[in-house]
Design an enzyme around this catalytic site. Structure first.
Site, PDB file in Angstrom:
ATOM      1  N   TYR A  66      21.485  22.792 -64.599  1.00  0.00           N
ATOM      2  CA  TYR A  66      22.095  21.479 -64.887  1.00  0.00           C
ATOM      3  C   TYR A  66      21.506  20.821 -66.135  1.00  0.00           C
ATOM      4  O   TYR A  66      22.067  19.844 -66.635  1.00  0.00           O
ATOM      5  CB  TYR A  66      21.897  20.508 -63.712  1.00  0.00           C
ATOM      6  CG  TYR A  66      22.702  20.822 -62.474  1.00  0.00           C
ATOM      7  CD1 TYR A  66      23.491  21.966 -62.380  1.00  0.00           C
ATOM      8  CD2 TYR A  66      22.664  19.952 -61.390  1.00  0.00           C
ATOM      9  CE1 TYR A  66      24.212  22.236 -61.230  1.00  0.00           C
ATOM     10  CE2 TYR A  66      23.395  20.215 -60.244  1.00  0.00           C
ATOM     11  CZ  TYR A  66      24.165  21.359 -60.163  1.00  0.00           C
ATOM     12  OH  TYR A  66      24.881  21.612 -59.027  1.00  0.00           O
ATOM     13  N   LEU A 201      34.433  13.007 -57.676  1.00  0.00           N
ATOM     14  CA  LEU A 201      35.320  12.207 -58.539  1.00  0.00           C
ATOM     15  C   LEU A 201      36.322  13.105 -59.255  1.00  0.00           C
ATOM     16  O   LEU A 201      36.961  12.674 -60.217  1.00  0.00           O
ATOM     17  CB  LEU A 201      34.480  11.420 -59.574  1.00  0.00           C
ATOM     18  CG  LEU A 201      33.252  10.674 -59.033  1.00  0.00           C
ATOM     19  CD1 LEU A 201      32.551   9.927 -60.154  1.00  0.00           C
ATOM     20  CD2 LEU A 201      33.652   9.731 -57.904  1.00  0.00           C
ATOM     21  N   ASN A 251      29.538   3.047 -59.214  1.00  0.00           N
ATOM     22  CA  ASN A 251      29.557   4.060 -58.166  1.00  0.00           C
ATOM     23  C   ASN A 251      28.638   3.707 -56.987  1.00  0.00           C
ATOM     24  O   ASN A 251      28.781   4.254 -55.898  1.00  0.00           O
ATOM     25  CB  ASN A 251      29.158   5.427 -58.731  1.00  0.00           C
ATOM     26  CG  ASN A 251      30.081   5.870 -59.849  1.00  0.00           C
ATOM     27  OD1 ASN A 251      31.072   5.191 -60.142  1.00  0.00           O
ATOM     28  ND2 ASN A 251      29.768   6.987 -60.481  1.00  0.00           N
TER      29      ASN A 251
HETATM   30  P1  NAP Z   1      32.019  14.287 -60.611  1.00  0.00           P
HETATM   31  O1  NAP Z   1      30.848  13.606 -60.028  1.00  0.00           O
HETATM   32  O2  NAP Z   1      33.246  14.435 -59.782  1.00  0.00           O
HETATM   33  O3  NAP Z   1      32.458  13.617 -61.977  1.00  0.00           O
HETATM   34  C1  NAP Z   1      31.537  13.345 -63.014  1.00  0.00           C
HETATM   35  C2  NAP Z   1      32.332  12.796 -64.192  1.00  0.00           C
HETATM   36  O4  NAP Z   1      32.921  11.538 -63.805  1.00  0.00           O
HETATM   37  C3  NAP Z   1      31.470  12.514 -65.401  1.00  0.00           C
HETATM   38  O5  NAP Z   1      32.235  12.846 -66.543  1.00  0.00           O
HETATM   39  C4  NAP Z   1      31.238  11.008 -65.339  1.00  0.00           C
HETATM   40  O6  NAP Z   1      31.068  10.408 -66.611  1.00  0.00           O
HETATM   41  C5  NAP Z   1      32.542  10.549 -64.739  1.00  0.00           C
HETATM   42  N1  NAP Z   1      32.368   9.288 -64.022  1.00  0.00           N
HETATM   43  C6  NAP Z   1      31.339   8.946 -63.213  1.00  0.00           C
HETATM   44  N2  NAP Z   1      31.513   7.712 -62.734  1.00  0.00           N
HETATM   45  C7  NAP Z   1      32.675   7.247 -63.270  1.00  0.00           C
HETATM   46  C8  NAP Z   1      33.341   6.024 -63.158  1.00  0.00           C
HETATM   47  N3  NAP Z   1      32.886   5.021 -62.421  1.00  0.00           N
HETATM   48  N4  NAP Z   1      34.520   5.869 -63.860  1.00  0.00           N
HETATM   49  C9  NAP Z   1      35.003   6.877 -64.622  1.00  0.00           C
HETATM   50  N5  NAP Z   1      34.384   8.070 -64.756  1.00  0.00           N
HETATM   51  C10 NAP Z   1      33.219   8.254 -64.087  1.00  0.00           C
HETATM   52  O7  NAP Z   1      31.654  15.772 -61.084  1.00  0.00           O
HETATM   53  P2  NAP Z   1      30.434  16.790 -60.987  1.00  0.00           P
HETATM   54  O8  NAP Z   1      29.332  16.389 -61.915  1.00  0.00           O
HETATM   55  O9  NAP Z   1      31.008  18.140 -61.105  1.00  0.00           O
HETATM   56  O10 NAP Z   1      29.933  16.682 -59.462  1.00  0.00           O
HETATM   57  C11 NAP Z   1      28.922  15.818 -59.026  1.00  0.00           C
HETATM   58  C12 NAP Z   1      27.633  16.562 -58.753  1.00  0.00           C
HETATM   59  O11 NAP Z   1      27.795  17.554 -57.744  1.00  0.00           O
HETATM   60  C13 NAP Z   1      27.112  17.360 -59.947  1.00  0.00           C
HETATM   61  O12 NAP Z   1      26.622  16.543 -60.964  1.00  0.00           O
HETATM   62  C14 NAP Z   1      26.117  18.239 -59.248  1.00  0.00           C
HETATM   63  O13 NAP Z   1      24.950  17.520 -58.927  1.00  0.00           O
HETATM   64  C15 NAP Z   1      26.896  18.618 -57.994  1.00  0.00           C
HETATM   65  N6  NAP Z   1      27.637  19.896 -58.151  1.00  0.00           N
HETATM   66  C16 NAP Z   1      27.268  20.961 -57.396  1.00  0.00           C
HETATM   67  C17 NAP Z   1      27.919  22.177 -57.520  1.00  0.00           C
HETATM   68  C18 NAP Z   1      27.486  23.346 -56.689  1.00  0.00           C
HETATM   69  O14 NAP Z   1      27.944  24.473 -56.945  1.00  0.00           O
HETATM   70  N7  NAP Z   1      26.652  23.118 -55.685  1.00  0.00           N
HETATM   71  C19 NAP Z   1      28.985  22.314 -58.420  1.00  0.00           C
HETATM   72  C20 NAP Z   1      29.377  21.205 -59.166  1.00  0.00           C
HETATM   73  C21 NAP Z   1      28.714  19.990 -59.008  1.00  0.00           C
HETATM   74  P3  NAP Z   1      29.602  10.008 -67.226  1.00  0.00           P
HETATM   75  O15 NAP Z   1      28.681  11.126 -66.899  1.00  0.00           O
HETATM   76  O16 NAP Z   1      29.893   9.856 -68.682  1.00  0.00           O
HETATM   77  O17 NAP Z   1      29.144   8.712 -66.618  1.00  0.00           O
END
Ligand code: NAP
Length: 283
Positions: A66, A201, A251
């Site tokens: 990450y 999200l 959030n």
């Molecule tokens: P997510 O949390 O669904 O989306 C993150 C995106 O949404 C970023 O671009 C962020 O922008 C944006 N965002 C956040 N808050 C917002 C808001 N209030 N309004 C508009 N946009 C917003 O995606 P993800 O990072 O894939 O998933 C979350 C976490 O799950 C990861 O970071 C990781 O820790 C974990 N994960 C685990 C796996 C696994 O295989 N175990 C796979 C994927 C993810 P900014 O960053 O610019 O604020």
């Protein structure tokens, strides 16, 4: 979810969830109901995580790919709050020696233990019994408190349970109103496995959905807050990632309202097995 510790004063059918609520694991330890995802949280990781801790986030999810492990460690050492008050989730990779990798990743973060160590994804062959044994050893030595899996199907969890005699405490999978599974949720509930929701999200891809926006408007909230709250009310544990401070605040501001039963049903009905990452461990 049966393992969400409900609080006195719950109004209606929605569980009264506060920023301090916890979800109880099968091991009787507990984790916060909401965490911070840190995939590609690479812009001032340390400052961002420290700010999140100030806001009240108490759970941080990371993995070696990450780009956030060292910065999380730096944030923890800033002393915003005591390390023991922060629930830290890390992961071993499918090609790792899980015990050695646990030591390595804890070293990279700069902490003595993780609260939860997951197998990041099932290996191509088998279900990761050797990985699990490595995590059990790490746990027996106090390097991790609890162990679980990520991206596992029901079959894979059952096989792992049969072959090791132990079920994971957690399955961390992609999960949102646009992509979820009643069968997986029921299975996890029945076996007291906490379902952590990653990409809750949809990586911002579905925030413009008409139904979601209408529900958000009715509640005077944002689509993102509805997506997070939907998880909280179902007892699944969302890990939204945000690098921007305004996103972090938005959030975490999800404890002062509840989504009614009808709108919860409408959100459930958005399911189309959507995946931002292209892989769901269920049909
Ligand atoms: P997510 O949390 O669904 O989306 C993150 C995106 O949404 C970023 O671009 C962020 O922008 C944006 N965002 C956040 N808050 C917002 C808001 N209030 N309004 C508009 N946009 C917003 O995606 P993800 O990072 O894939 O998933 C979350 C976490 O799950 C990861 O970071 C990781 O820790 C974990 N994960 C685990 C796996 C696994 O295989 N175990 C796979 C994927 C993810 P900014 O960053 O610019 O604020």
């Amino acid at each position: 979810m049966s393992n969400l510790k409900r609080e006195a004063g719950a109004a209606g059918s929605a569980p009264a969830v506060s920023a301090k609520s916890v979800v109880e694991l099968a091991t009787c330890r507990s984790m916060p109901v909401l965490g911070l995802g840190t995939w590609e949280l690479t812009h001032d990781t340390s400052g961002t995580v420290a700010y999140a801790l100030q806001l009240g986030y108490r759970m941080i999810d990371t993995a070696c790919d990450y780009g956030s492990q060292p910065g999380i460690g730096q944030a923890l050492r800033r002393g915003v709050i005591d390390r023991r008050s922060v629930y830290l989730i890390a992961k071993v990779e499918e090609s790792d020696d899980a015990y050695a990798a646990t030591r390595k990743y804890l070293g990279e973060i700069g902490v003595e233990y993780a609260d939860l160590m997951l197998i990041h994804r099932p290996p191509e062959e088998g279900v990761g019994v050797a990985l699990w044994r490595g995590l059990q050893r790490a746990r027996s030595e106090g390097l991790v408190r609890d162990i679980g899996v990520s991206n596992y199907s029901i079959d894979q969890i059952q096989t792992l349970g049969r072959e090791t005699g132990e079920l994971p405490t957690v399955n961390q999978i992609e999960w949102s109103p646009f992509g979820h599974s009643d069968v997986m949720l029921e299975f996890c509930r029945k076996h007291h496995i906490v379902l952590q929701a990653y990409s809750p999200l949809t990586r911002a891809a579905r925030l413009g959905d008409k139904v979601l926006r209408a529900i958000a408007e009715r509640h005077d909230r944002t689509p993102v807050q509805i997506l997070i709250r939907w998880n909280l009310q179902r007892g699944t544990v969302p890990l939204p990632k945000a690098n921007r401070e305004d996103h972090l605040r938005e959030n975490f501001d999800v404890f002062g309202f509840a989504i009614g039963a009808e709108d919860m049903e409408a959100l459930n009905g958005l399911n189309e097995h959507y995946s931002a990452l292209g892989s769901l461990p269920y049909v």
